[in-house]
Design an enzyme around this catalytic site. Sequence first.
Site, PDB file in Angstrom:
ATOM      1  N   ASP A 153       0.837  -1.201   0.000  1.00 11.30           N
ATOM      2  CA  ASP A 153       0.000   0.000   0.000  1.00 11.30           C
ATOM      3  C   ASP A 153       0.871   1.249   0.000  1.00 11.30           C
ATOM      4  OD1 ASP A 153      -2.015  -1.754   0.159  1.00 11.30           O
ATOM      5  OD2 ASP A 153      -2.802  -1.093   2.103  1.00 11.30           O
ATOM      6  N   GLU A 192       3.902   1.718  -1.264  1.00 14.17           N
ATOM      7  CA  GLU A 192       4.466   2.029  -2.572  1.00 14.17           C
ATOM      8  C   GLU A 192       3.363   2.516  -3.522  1.00 14.17           C
ATOM      9  OE1 GLU A 192       8.292   0.603  -4.472  1.00 14.17           O
ATOM     10  OE2 GLU A 192       6.842  -0.870  -5.151  1.00 14.17           O
ATOM     11  N   TYR A 193       2.164   1.923  -3.389  1.00 10.20           N
ATOM     12  CA  TYR A 193       1.033   2.350  -4.213  1.00 10.20           C
ATOM     13  C   TYR A 193       0.703   3.817  -3.911  1.00 10.20           C
ATOM     14  CZ  TYR A 193      -3.734   2.664  -5.993  1.00 10.20           C
ATOM     15  OH  TYR A 193      -4.857   3.063  -6.660  1.00 10.20           O
ATOM     16  N   ASP A 194       0.637   4.153  -2.611  1.00  7.84           N
ATOM     17  CA  ASP A 194       0.326   5.538  -2.228  1.00  7.84           C
ATOM     18  C   ASP A 194       1.399   6.507  -2.720  1.00  7.84           C
ATOM     19  OD1 ASP A 194      -2.043   4.864  -1.081  1.00  7.84           O
ATOM     20  OD2 ASP A 194      -1.317   4.854   0.980  1.00  7.84           O
ATOM     21  N   SER A 241     -13.107   6.216   1.000  1.00  9.64           N
ATOM     22  CA  SER A 241     -11.908   5.579   1.560  1.00  9.64           C
ATOM     23  C   SER A 241     -11.322   6.481   2.641  1.00  9.64           C
ATOM     24  CB  SER A 241     -10.885   5.275   0.472  1.00  9.64           C
ATOM     25  OG  SER A 241     -10.841   6.305  -0.447  1.00  9.64           O
ATOM     26  N   GLU A 261      -8.801   2.884  16.671  1.00  9.43           N
ATOM     27  CA  GLU A 261      -9.164   1.465  16.516  1.00  9.43           C
ATOM     28  C   GLU A 261      -8.127   0.784  15.640  1.00  9.43           C
ATOM     29  OE1 GLU A 261     -12.901   1.487  14.422  1.00  9.43           O
ATOM     30  OE2 GLU A 261     -13.606   3.143  15.633  1.00  9.43           O
ATOM     31  N   LYS A 292      -6.989  -1.211  12.424  1.00  9.08           N
ATOM     32  CA  LYS A 292      -7.497  -1.262  11.051  1.00  9.08           C
ATOM     33  C   LYS A 292      -7.335  -2.696  10.557  1.00  9.08           C
ATOM     34  CE  LYS A 292      -7.118   1.189   6.691  1.00  9.08           C
ATOM     35  NZ  LYS A 292      -7.152   0.007   5.851  1.00  9.08           N
ATOM     36  N   ASP A 319      -7.370  -5.810   8.140  1.00  7.26           N
ATOM     37  CA  ASP A 319      -7.063  -5.909   6.723  1.00  7.26           C
ATOM     38  C   ASP A 319      -7.960  -6.949   6.075  1.00  7.26           C
ATOM     39  OD1 ASP A 319      -5.840  -5.335   4.401  1.00  7.26           O
ATOM     40  OD2 ASP A 319      -3.987  -6.431   4.815  1.00  7.26           O
ATOM     41  N   ARG A 340     -18.130  -2.870  -1.408  1.00  4.29           N
ATOM     42  CA  ARG A 340     -17.931  -1.444  -1.573  1.00  4.29           C
ATOM     43  C   ARG A 340     -18.089  -1.035  -3.041  1.00  4.29           C
ATOM     44  NH1 ARG A 340     -12.998   2.371   0.255  1.00  4.29           N
ATOM     45  NH2 ARG A 340     -12.137   2.226  -1.818  1.00  4.29           N
ATOM     46  N   GLU A 365     -15.850  -4.882   8.283  1.00  5.10           N
ATOM     47  CA  GLU A 365     -14.784  -5.527   7.533  1.00  5.10           C
ATOM     48  C   GLU A 365     -14.935  -7.046   7.656  1.00  5.10           C
ATOM     49  OE1 GLU A 365     -12.943  -3.116   6.287  1.00  5.10           O
ATOM     50  OE2 GLU A 365     -11.111  -4.086   5.578  1.00  5.10           O
ATOM     51  N   TYR A 376     -17.774  -1.349  12.335  1.00  8.02           N
ATOM     52  CA  TYR A 376     -17.136  -0.165  12.891  1.00  8.02           C
ATOM     53  C   TYR A 376     -17.732   1.185  12.523  1.00  8.02           C
ATOM     54  CZ  TYR A 376     -14.708  -1.113   8.458  1.00  8.02           C
ATOM     55  OH  TYR A 376     -14.421  -1.418   7.169  1.00  8.02           O
ATOM     56  N   LYS A 430      -0.729   3.718   8.718  1.00  6.69           N
ATOM     57  CA  LYS A 430      -0.386   2.377   8.238  1.00  6.69           C
ATOM     58  C   LYS A 430       0.887   1.887   8.925  1.00  6.69           C
ATOM     59  CE  LYS A 430      -2.664   0.811   4.982  1.00  6.69           C
ATOM     60  NZ  LYS A 430      -2.915   0.771   3.699  1.00  6.69           N
ATOM     61  N   CYS A 451      11.951 -11.993 -27.017  1.00  3.90           N
ATOM     62  CA  CYS A 451      11.184 -12.748 -26.031  1.00  3.90           C
ATOM     63  C   CYS A 451      12.015 -13.927 -25.516  1.00  3.90           C
ATOM     64  CB  CYS A 451       9.893 -13.261 -26.666  1.00  3.90           C
ATOM     65  SG  CYS A 451       9.031 -14.432 -25.606  1.00  3.90           S
ATOM     66  N   CYS A 501      10.151 -17.383 -27.036  1.00  2.00           N
ATOM     67  CA  CYS A 501      10.120 -17.735 -28.462  1.00  2.00           C
ATOM     68  C   CYS A 501      11.185 -17.013 -29.275  1.00  2.00           C
ATOM     69  CB  CYS A 501       8.733 -17.454 -29.026  1.00  2.00           C
ATOM     70  SG  CYS A 501       8.361 -15.691 -29.047  1.00  2.00           S
ATOM     71  N   CYS A 554       5.946  -9.250 -26.067  1.00  4.28           N
ATOM     72  CA  CYS A 554       6.232 -10.200 -27.139  1.00  4.28           C
ATOM     73  C   CYS A 554       4.979 -10.209 -27.997  1.00  4.28           C
ATOM     74  CB  CYS A 554       6.478 -11.586 -26.546  1.00  4.28           C
ATOM     75  SG  CYS A 554       6.364 -12.888 -27.783  1.00  4.28           S
ATOM     76  N   CYS A 610       3.461 -17.642 -29.193  1.00  8.09           N
ATOM     77  CA  CYS A 610       4.479 -17.822 -28.145  1.00  8.09           C
ATOM     78  C   CYS A 610       3.905 -18.724 -27.044  1.00  8.09           C
ATOM     79  CB  CYS A 610       4.872 -16.460 -27.593  1.00  8.09           C
ATOM     80  SG  CYS A 610       5.866 -16.539 -26.096  1.00  8.09           S
TER      81      CYS A 610
HETATM   82  S1  IVH Z   1     -14.274   3.490   9.298  1.00 11.55           S
HETATM   83  C1  IVH Z   1     -14.604   6.505   5.540  1.00 11.55           C
HETATM   84  N1  IVH Z   1     -12.858   1.887  10.752  1.00 11.55           N
HETATM   85  O1  IVH Z   1     -10.248   0.650   5.721  1.00 11.55           O
HETATM   86  C2  IVH Z   1     -14.566   5.090   5.875  1.00 11.55           C
HETATM   87  N2  IVH Z   1     -12.681   1.623   8.406  1.00 11.55           N
HETATM   88  O2  IVH Z   1      -8.558   1.932   3.801  1.00 11.55           O
HETATM   89  C3  IVH Z   1     -15.176   4.796   7.219  1.00 11.55           C
HETATM   90  N3  IVH Z   1     -11.224  -0.236   7.714  1.00 11.55           N
HETATM   91  O3  IVH Z   1     -12.813   1.329   3.448  1.00 11.55           O
HETATM   92  C4  IVH Z   1     -14.776   3.461   7.638  1.00 11.55           C
HETATM   93  N4  IVH Z   1     -10.692  -0.922   9.710  1.00 11.55           N
HETATM   94  O4  IVH Z   1     -12.776  -0.952   4.723  1.00 11.55           O
HETATM   95  C5  IVH Z   1     -13.173   2.230   9.506  1.00 11.55           C
HETATM   96  N5  IVH Z   1     -11.710   0.520  12.211  1.00 11.55           N
HETATM   97  C6  IVH Z   1     -12.025   0.845  10.963  1.00 11.55           C
HETATM   98  C7  IVH Z   1     -11.507   0.152   9.858  1.00 11.55           C
HETATM   99  C8  IVH Z   1     -11.854   0.589   8.577  1.00 11.55           C
HETATM  100  C9  IVH Z   1     -10.548  -1.144   8.431  1.00 11.55           C
HETATM  101  C10 IVH Z   1     -11.221  -0.227   6.236  1.00 11.55           C
HETATM  102  C11 IVH Z   1     -12.469   0.158   5.541  1.00 11.55           C
HETATM  103  C12 IVH Z   1     -12.101   1.314   4.634  1.00 11.55           C
HETATM  104  C13 IVH Z   1     -10.657   1.059   4.448  1.00 11.55           C
HETATM  105  C14 IVH Z   1      -9.891   2.251   3.987  1.00 11.55           C
END
Ligand code: IVH
Length: 664
Positions: free
Chosen positions: A33, A35-37, A82, A112, A114, A116, A135, A171, A223, A310, A403, A406, A421, A426
Amino acid sequence: MNNNTKTRIETLRTLIKYHNDQYYIHNAPEISDHEYDDLLNELQTLESTNPALIDPNSPTQQVGNDTALQDGTIAHGIPMLSISNSYNTSDMYEFDTRIAKDLAENYTYTIELKLDGIAVNLRYKNGELYQALTRGDGKRGEDITENVKQIANLPHKLTSPYPQHLEIRGEIYLTFEQFNKINAQRAKNNENLFANPRNAAGGTLKLHDSGVVAKRGLSITLYAPGASDQLQAKTQLEFVNLLKHWGFNTNQTTLCANIDEALTEIKKWQEERFNLTYPTDGMVIKVNSFEQQKKLGATTKSPRWIIAYKFPAERAKTQILSIEVQVGKTGVLTPVANLKPVLLAGTTVKRASLHNFDNIYTKDIRVGDTVEVEKAGEIIPYIVKVVPTDKPRQTIIDLPSHCPCCQQKVKKDEDGVFYRCTNPICGEQFKSKLKYFASRNAMDIDGLGESIIEQLINNNLIKNFADLYKLNIEQIIQLDRMAEKSAENLIKAIHQSKKQPLRRVLYALGIRHIGTTTGATLEKYFKNIDEIISASIEDLENIEDIGPIVAKAIYDYFHSEEGIRTINSLKELGLTMQSAPPKIKHKQIFANKTFVVTGSLKHFTRTTIKEQIISLGGKASSSISKKTDYLLAGEKAGSKLKKAQELNIPILTENDFLNLTQID
Ligand code: IVH
């Protein structure tokens, strides 16, 4: 603005779209995440300093990234946004400074873990669960009610009092134990392993068989509120207590008087999270008061009252022993590093994808270098950076000219990122193509997995898609791990796939830029494959949502030697390649009726029969209960038929079903 900026913006958009697809469609992320960000932030910065180059199709302008959304999605009560990510304390202080300034009054935070997993939106009416949505693109999601109902720790009925209409977000996740069990089973069956628990949960929720979903052992935690009637909670902390009262599993939530207390909590969990039985990727900090949340509002992408911190991914140092190049389904050449084995987050890492040549040159990665490796998710490792050295280094690998499979000349894409390629025959490329052709969103050929594909190609049994439809049982039985019954089933599945609608065939052919969405768009405009073949580039460009690049890719494919040969041979073998009749035209004759399908059917695959039931308003479930309205029993129906008879559930034959559906 100079030309370099423009090229970099295009490169970044291509890369981000590619990684979106890997994450959302293929459930196989290649980068973390973080590196993506970094890629997304770089793009955002370049776009904000060059507003002339902003494009509504840029990944920075889109909320959800699930481009594989199917028809029949359902709107969320309020959008599922998000959360902005942060990776260090200074980002957190910056967030707090903004909150203080915007609110100009006292406030507290909750913090809280997070989890995954996969976000879900649940709906309860009069305390009863009736709908669960993914979602999706943030505005609309897919209906996954039947699968979500299989989650053991989710109450279907709430403890009163509760509002009449309740929408809540949570989640869905897998514990490490369940995840390991699933992968062990998949390894035994020679199936691809899931990269991490999150992908395994995502893959499970997409299954069409809720019986299999039940066995996977998913869990859920709740949540956040969605669009509900008035709630008896004025803060996040009170809301979590309400959730507990109703019977939900919740995250452990701590009230913090200020940002420093939140940072102390983060520090604690950074280490302690390794003792948890489920995956977490950070912590979520929320302004506690709902009224203040409302005041702060949201951007198009994320609310202003929340931020995610993160956790850093685990890293290890090792050496690159060699670099090899693999060939993907569209011929893209992907460099892969073979590493000196190193232990990282519980597994030994021996290989890491280098993604593309741009990545090798930007990071200056060379054979013999000592590098830092990190895991994106739990399994897929990638190279973060080269460890600087004073010692002499080897020269950087050349851009590919031929390639590796081939030996044909390769071509650089016009967007300047990928090398391809272009040899249609191939061998390595065809293996990747066939895997994709048979996959669930494509021709959905059950039983045609990776190891069978390898054997079919290595034994020279097939060289192109058409050969697949010429296979006979005797040829398949010879393969390793193939019993007569499974060979029969495979032949049947191959045969049944001939009736797949146009959108699936278009997707399955692996034409560049055609995902499930473009496939579905084309199906709305063309009745059959012949109409697409005779469309001009202009005709294609005139279609809403199809731009010049995609139009050209489609046109080129159907006018290429390979495209013409493939389509003609598939036609000869009886593939219909017709558009499915538009769904809206159907009368909802099965409204609110639940079907269970069992036994073997002549006119449908499992997927098409379910699509048919759903398009007529019904639901398809996999297990019989008192709530089942009809059992559709094909030939050789077994225990489900018996159970339906015991429960006095009406039983339909395939012919009954066909007769009923002709009312339309
Ligand atoms: S609150 C605006 N609380 O993280 C979103 N999200 O990376 C309100 N997630 O889409 C959601 N743990 O799927 C909330 N304690 C938590 C969470 C949580 C994981 C997820 C959720 C969200 C994603 C964003």
